[in-house]
Design an enzyme around this catalytic site. Structure first.
Site, PDB file in Angstrom:
ATOM      1  N   HIS A  57       1.002  -1.155  -0.136  1.00 51.97           N
ATOM      2  CA  HIS A  57       0.232  -0.012  -0.131  1.00 51.97           C
ATOM      3  C   HIS A  57       0.879   1.282  -0.165  1.00 51.97           C
ATOM      4  CE1 HIS A  57      -3.755  -2.058   0.517  1.00 51.97           C
ATOM      5  NE2 HIS A  57      -3.051  -2.726   1.644  1.00 51.97           N
ATOM      6  N   ASN A 129     -10.122  -3.327   2.327  1.00 49.63           N
ATOM      7  CA  ASN A 129      -9.876  -3.017   0.796  1.00 49.63           C
ATOM      8  C   ASN A 129     -11.223  -2.764   0.135  1.00 49.63           C
ATOM      9  OD1 ASN A 129      -7.003  -3.593   0.720  1.00 49.63           O
ATOM     10  ND2 ASN A 129      -7.295  -6.130   1.088  1.00 49.63           N
ATOM     11  N   TYR A 339       0.892  -4.834  11.886  1.00 47.18           N
ATOM     12  CA  TYR A 339       0.638  -3.341  11.258  1.00 47.18           C
ATOM     13  C   TYR A 339       1.378  -2.541  12.469  1.00 47.18           C
ATOM     14  CZ  TYR A 339      -2.092  -4.018   7.250  1.00 47.18           C
ATOM     15  OH  TYR A 339      -2.577  -4.484   6.052  1.00 47.18           O
TER      16      TYR A 339
END
Length: 486
Positions: A57, A129, A339
């Site tokens: 991303h 998404n 993350y």
């Protein structure tokens, strides 16, 4: 005997590993355990592969806005941002998955749909998404999947053979690949695409009652897409097409909006549902769990500085506020670690003090020091327990935690337990036959045949054609005929 075999995967210390397919879990359906050292090694190494852009991303942009609740869903969750009449400031970032910072916005690729809500009880992040499913269902395979979509290590070029090699050896990818090769694989722009949590989450109400939930942000602008020919042309003419479109629309006062709908599954349904409801490659049919409107997200403020507010934005699915929790989705459980770990590497251990990440609610943390530390703690006490008025994490009366029942079991590396209708090809076949019209099916055949025509390995090409025949025999034959000049 595996010692010395060139075909046995090892850790970075050269130790043979037990599986590249399955994480170590408590029983087949239990949580992923932290002492799966090989999984942690793969995640931690993967999170540090790129400097300084995001590993995935990387190319994207976004804007600030508000989320306003339009329907009462308090019977399902006590989360502050979903209470009747609540309006919450938020940040959205849209992106492509595989491309680098300078890649075209119009490559065929899933689009990231990451949201940060600045609630009264801390930041809530939804990292999704523009598709309701994903290519894989176990975090052990994520690093390998992304590498297959990136650039070839020898040529430095994107390589369709690598992509189809991975996809054709991973049949669970069929549903997402069908979405990717269809019309929504290249949205017209970010304003004209939906967003999905993809993962299943848990909601908890004020009485401690729990349900499973999936999120769907439906674009109020209507869905629209680019054909492959249009996307290829724009990649050369305006590589920043989607970034430009969002910024200019907001500058004109044409604020894009999305209506949030959720699907609610009673907690007890999950065990006997016809397929695994936590499998990231599956959707819940609306006929079984109809959408319920929650509210509307509107983007109305462009960032004053792209680097500060977008490049330094850190979205993480582990930011779960009271009333919202995770589910037994193995991919989600892996992302809860991955993350925040990659943010600590990419933008520093104190990334939550940066403007786009700083909560609007009070922060009372025992974290201290580290690079780029700016805010002083609320108290001189930097440890717990203490005698100097530091915060206390003791649970409040009536507070319920997100949890689920796991039967006592051995630690294993195995796939999810199969439900009656678990199958990798049923849902992509339904997408083709029941959702796409004939014009969309013809564009699908054209997109797939154009993509696989660049595969240079005959074995991989053969598997790719079998992959499509397994999804839908007619589509598979049409792809093969188009490749052969038919």
């Amino acid at each position: 005997m595996v010692d010395g075999s060139p075909n046995v995967t090892t850790t970075n210390a050269g130790i043979p590993v037990g599986s590249d397919e399955h994480s170590l879990t408590v029983g087949r359906d239990g949580p992923v355990v932290l002492h799966d050292a090989y999984l942690i090694e793969k995640m931690a190494h993967f999170n540090r592969e790129r400097v300084p852009e995001r590993v995935v991303h990387a190319k994207g942009s976004g804007a600030y806005g508000t989320f306003r609740v339009t329907n009462d869903v308090s019977e399902f969750t006590c989360a502050d941002l979903f209470q009747p009449g609540r309006e919450t400031r938020m940040l959205a970032r849209f992106s492509t998955v595989a491309g680098e910072m300078g890649s075209p916005d119009t490559w065929r690729d899933p689009r990231g749909f990451a949201l940060k809500f600045y609630t009264r009880q801390g930041n809530y992040d939804m990292v999704g998404n523009n598709t309701p499913v994903f290519f894989i269902r176990d975090p052990q395979k994520f690093q390998d999947f992304i590498r297959s979509q990136k650039r070839h290590p020898q040529t430095g070029l994107r390589n369709n053979t690598m992509q189809w090699d991975f996809w054709s050896l991973s049949p669970e990818s069929a549903h997402q690949v069908t979405w990717l090769m269809g019309d929504r694989g290249v949205p017209k722009d970010w304003r004209h695409m939906d967003g999905f949590s993809s993962h299943t989450y848990q909601w908890i109400n004020a009485e401690g009652e729990r349900v499973w939930v999936k999120y769907r942000f439906v674009t109020d602008q209507g869905n629209d897409f680019l054909t492959q020919e249009e996307a290829d042309r724009l990649a050369g003419q305006d590589a920043d097409r989607h970034r430009r479109d969002l910024f200019e629309a907001i500058e004109r006062g044409e604020y894009p909006s999305w209506t949030l709908q959720v699907q609610i599954m009673p907690l007890e349904d999950a065990a006997t549902y016809r397929f695994n409801p936590f499998d990231l490659t599956k959707v819940w049919p609306f006929g079984d769990y109809p959408p319920i409107e929650v509210g509307r997200m509107t983007l109305n403020e462009n960032p004053s500085n792209h680097f500060i507010h977008i490049e330094q934005a850190a979205f993480e699915p582990s930011n779960l506020v009271p009333g919202i929790g995770p589910s037994p989705d193995k991919m989600l459980l892996g992302r809860l670690f991955s993350y925040p770990d990659t943010h600590r590497y990419r933008i520093g251990v104190n990334y939550n003090e940066l403007p786009p990440n700083r909560p609007e609610s009070p922060v009372r943390s025992y974290s201290k020091d580290g690079r780029m530390r700016f805010f002083e703690p609320d108290t001189a006490a930097v440890y717990h327990p203490n005698s100097y008025g530091g915060p206390d994490a003791a649970r409040q009366e009536g507070e319920e935690q997100a949890s689920w029942r796991v039967e006592a079991a051995e630690l294993v590396r195995e796939a999810y337990s199969r439900h009656d209708e678990d199958d990798d090809f049923v849902q992509p076949r339904a997408l083709i036959r029941d959702v796409m019209d004939e014009a969309a099916r013809e564009r699908l055949v054209s997109n797939v045949s154009g993509h696989v025509s660049e595969v240079t390995d005959d074995d991989v090409l053969g598997r790719a054609l079998k992959y499509w025949r397994d999804i839908d025999p007619e589509i598979g034959e049409r792809v093969a005929a188009k490749l052969n000049g038919g």
